[in-house]
Design an enzyme around this catalytic site. Structure first.
Site, short mmCIF file in Angstrom:
data_model
loop_
_atom_site.label_atom_id
_atom_site.label_comp_id
_atom_site.label_asym_id
_atom_site.label_seq_id
_atom_site.Cartn_x
_atom_site.Cartn_y
_atom_site.Cartn_z
N HIS A 74 15.92 47.17 60.98
CA HIS A 74 17.03 48.07 60.70
C HIS A 74 17.07 49.27 61.66
O HIS A 74 17.40 50.38 61.27
CB HIS A 74 16.94 48.57 59.25
CG HIS A 74 17.27 47.51 58.24
ND1 HIS A 74 17.10 47.68 56.89
CD2 HIS A 74 17.77 46.26 58.41
CE1 HIS A 74 17.48 46.57 56.26
NE2 HIS A 74 17.88 45.69 57.15
C1 LIG Z 1 16.09 39.38 62.76
C2 LIG Z 1 17.05 40.34 62.11
C3 LIG Z 1 17.38 40.15 60.77
C4 LIG Z 1 18.26 41.04 60.14
N1 LIG Z 1 18.60 40.83 58.84
C5 LIG Z 1 19.48 41.65 58.24
C6 LIG Z 1 19.90 41.42 56.91
O1 LIG Z 1 19.49 40.46 56.27
N2 LIG Z 1 20.79 42.29 56.36
C7 LIG Z 1 21.26 43.37 57.02
O2 LIG Z 1 22.06 44.13 56.48
N3 LIG Z 1 20.89 43.61 58.30
C8 LIG Z 1 20.02 42.79 58.91
N4 LIG Z 1 19.64 43.03 60.20
C9 LIG Z 1 20.14 44.24 60.85
C10 LIG Z 1 21.54 44.09 61.40
O3 LIG Z 1 21.65 42.85 62.09
C11 LIG Z 1 21.80 45.25 62.37
O4 LIG Z 1 21.66 46.49 61.69
C12 LIG Z 1 23.20 45.19 62.98
O5 LIG Z 1 23.42 43.95 63.61
C13 LIG Z 1 23.36 46.30 63.98
O6 LIG Z 1 24.58 46.12 64.65
P1 LIG Z 1 24.85 46.75 66.08
O7 LIG Z 1 26.25 46.44 66.41
O8 LIG Z 1 24.40 48.16 66.06
O9 LIG Z 1 23.85 46.00 67.06
P2 LIG Z 1 23.72 44.45 67.40
O10 LIG Z 1 24.17 43.61 66.26
O11 LIG Z 1 22.34 44.29 67.91
O12 LIG Z 1 24.78 44.23 68.57
C14 LIG Z 1 24.55 44.69 69.87
C15 LIG Z 1 25.13 43.67 70.85
O13 LIG Z 1 25.08 44.20 72.17
C16 LIG Z 1 24.63 43.16 73.05
N5 LIG Z 1 23.99 43.82 74.20
C17 LIG Z 1 22.90 44.63 74.22
N6 LIG Z 1 22.63 45.03 75.47
C18 LIG Z 1 23.57 44.48 76.27
C19 LIG Z 1 23.81 44.53 77.67
N7 LIG Z 1 23.04 45.23 78.51
N8 LIG Z 1 24.88 43.84 78.15
C20 LIG Z 1 25.67 43.13 77.32
N9 LIG Z 1 25.48 43.05 75.98
C21 LIG Z 1 24.45 43.71 75.47
C22 LIG Z 1 23.65 42.36 72.21
O14 LIG Z 1 23.50 41.07 72.76
C23 LIG Z 1 24.35 42.36 70.87
O15 LIG Z 1 25.27 41.30 70.77
C24 LIG Z 1 18.79 42.14 60.87
C25 LIG Z 1 18.46 42.30 62.22
C26 LIG Z 1 17.62 41.40 62.83
C27 LIG Z 1 17.29 41.60 64.30
#
Ligand SMILES: Cc1cc2nc3c(=O)[nH]c(=O)nc-3n(C[C@H](O)[C@H](O)[C@H](O)COP(=O)(O)OP(=O)(O)OC[C@H]3O[C@@H](n4cnc5c(N)ncnc54)[C@H](O)[C@@H]3O)c2cc1C
Length: 317
Positions: A253
């Site tokens: 998280h």
């Molecule tokens: C293994 C795992 C299990 C989880 N399980 C749960 C759960 O059961 N319930 C829950 O509520 N939350 C869960 N989470 C947490 C939840 O997935 C995250 O809080 C949420 O996805 C965050 O969203 P975000 O948009 O901030 O980041 P992310 O979802 O990480 O999105 C960021 C995106 O940016 C892309 N990116 C990064 N750097 C670059 C770059 N240089 N160039 C191009 N693209 C890039 C990545 O590929 C990714 O697609 C889990 C996370 C993980 C890793």
């Protein structure tokens, strides 16, 4: 990110090994998550001046908070052998796994269509707390975790068993994301500094004690035959704390590394998610949380995305 003075004008990226650039007509939206959004900001010259200079990166905008205040929930599981069949019995053998897969593909039934956590809740670690501070998990399965730095498939244990677990809701420790190098393909340093605030370990200890209390309730007591992990020899506060330090692990998280706030001296983005001190650059992801939400982060991050898109549309109407 590409800048013209303090204005974000586009991004530079690799495609098929070739460096390309694309320019933004209105603004650049950074949405790479709580680890990579601060990394990309720092690589682009936005972050703590001293660190950027040390990495040999030209500073576009000093902001001491980029990559700081990293927060994450930590979880601990207690595993119990039991007298009743659990998913271990169904899924341990290769045939069991195949059967579960086929049942899901052809009938949309069986364990593959269920969440691994089949029960949960939020509780207060003691009655004097005015809000829940522990999240609970129940899974009718147990498995031995893959050793550090390896990634073998997890296999359910070859006997009936289940797990109950908890994670801390209100985290006080703060870690950081730093650059390891100015190479954009190098992973950044993730330094979570778990338990750097002593209240966090105290709360986790209450969580471990609560697991034992739960295991003694009518519903569980009669079916449990043995505590597999941490094991009944771990019976003092000292032993449980040692277990937490060696076993607790991320609930994935990560958040708060580009935190939002009205004050440029205290935060990275303003309440409209625009990076302080710069034009045409917004961050929209879990990194902007001013402090950690008390439960799972996926739905709150989707809400950040929804709100972010409203703000962007309003500002460009
Ligand atoms: C293994 C795992 C299990 C989880 N399980 C749960 C759960 O059961 N319930 C829950 O509520 N939350 C869960 N989470 C947490 C939840 O997935 C995250 O809080 C949420 O996805 C965050 O969203 P975000 O948009 O901030 O980041 P992310 O979802 O990480 O999105 C960021 C995106 O940016 C892309 N990116 C990064 N750097 C670059 C770059 N240089 N160039 C191009 N693209 C890039 C990545 O590929 C990714 O697609 C889990 C996370 C993980 C890793």
């Amino acid at each position: 990110m590409l800048f013209d003075g303090k204005k974000a004008i586009g991004v530079e990226y690799l495609r098929k090994g070739k460096l390309e650039q694309v320019y933004a007509r209105k603004e650049v939206i950074l949405s790479a998550g709580a680890v990579q959004s601060p990394q990309l900001l720092m690589l682009s010259g936005v972050g703590p001046q001293e660190h950027l200079t040390e990495m040999g990166i030209e500073v576009v905008q000093h902001n001491a908070h980029v990559g700081q205040h990293l927060q994450d929930h930590l979880g601990v599981d207690f595993l119990y052998k039991c007298k009743v069949p659990t998913l271990n019995d169904e899924l341990h053998s290769a045939f069991g796994k195949l059967w579960a897969g086929l049942k899901f593909i052809f009938l949309r039934k069986g364990p593959c269509r269920l969440s691994v956590n089949q029960g949960g809740g939020f509780v207060r670690s003691s009655p004097d707390k005015d809000q829940p501070d522990l999240q609970l998990y129940f899974s009718p399965v147990s498995y031995t975790r893959a050793p550090a730095k390896t990634r073998p498939l997890m296999n359910p244990d070859p006997f009936s068993a289940f797990l109950i677990g908890y994670s801390n809701c209100r985290v006080k420790s703060e870690g950081e994301i730093r650059l390891a190098s100015k190479d954009p393909l190098a992973a950044p340093v993730i330094d979570p500094k778990y338990f750097s605030h002593e209240d966090d370990i105290k709360l986790m200890l209450e969580g471990s004690k609560l697991m034992r209390k739960l295991a003694q309730t009518e519903a569980f007591k009669d079916i449990i035959t043995e505590e597999i992990r941490p094991g009944k020899e771990m019976d003092s506060d000292e032993a449980l704390i040692k277990d937490i330090h060696s076993y607790a692990w991320t609930v994935f998280h990560a958040s708060c590394t580009c935190r939002m706030g009205p004050d440029a001296d205290q935060s990275v983005v303003d309440p409209r998610l625009r990076v302080h001190g710069l034009e045409n650059l917004r961050v929209v992801d879990a990194s902007i949380m001013p402090f950690m939400v008390s439960g799972n982060t996926n739905a709150p991050t989707i809400m950040i995305g929804e709100k972010g898109s409203d703000l962007i549309l309003e500002d460009h109407r």
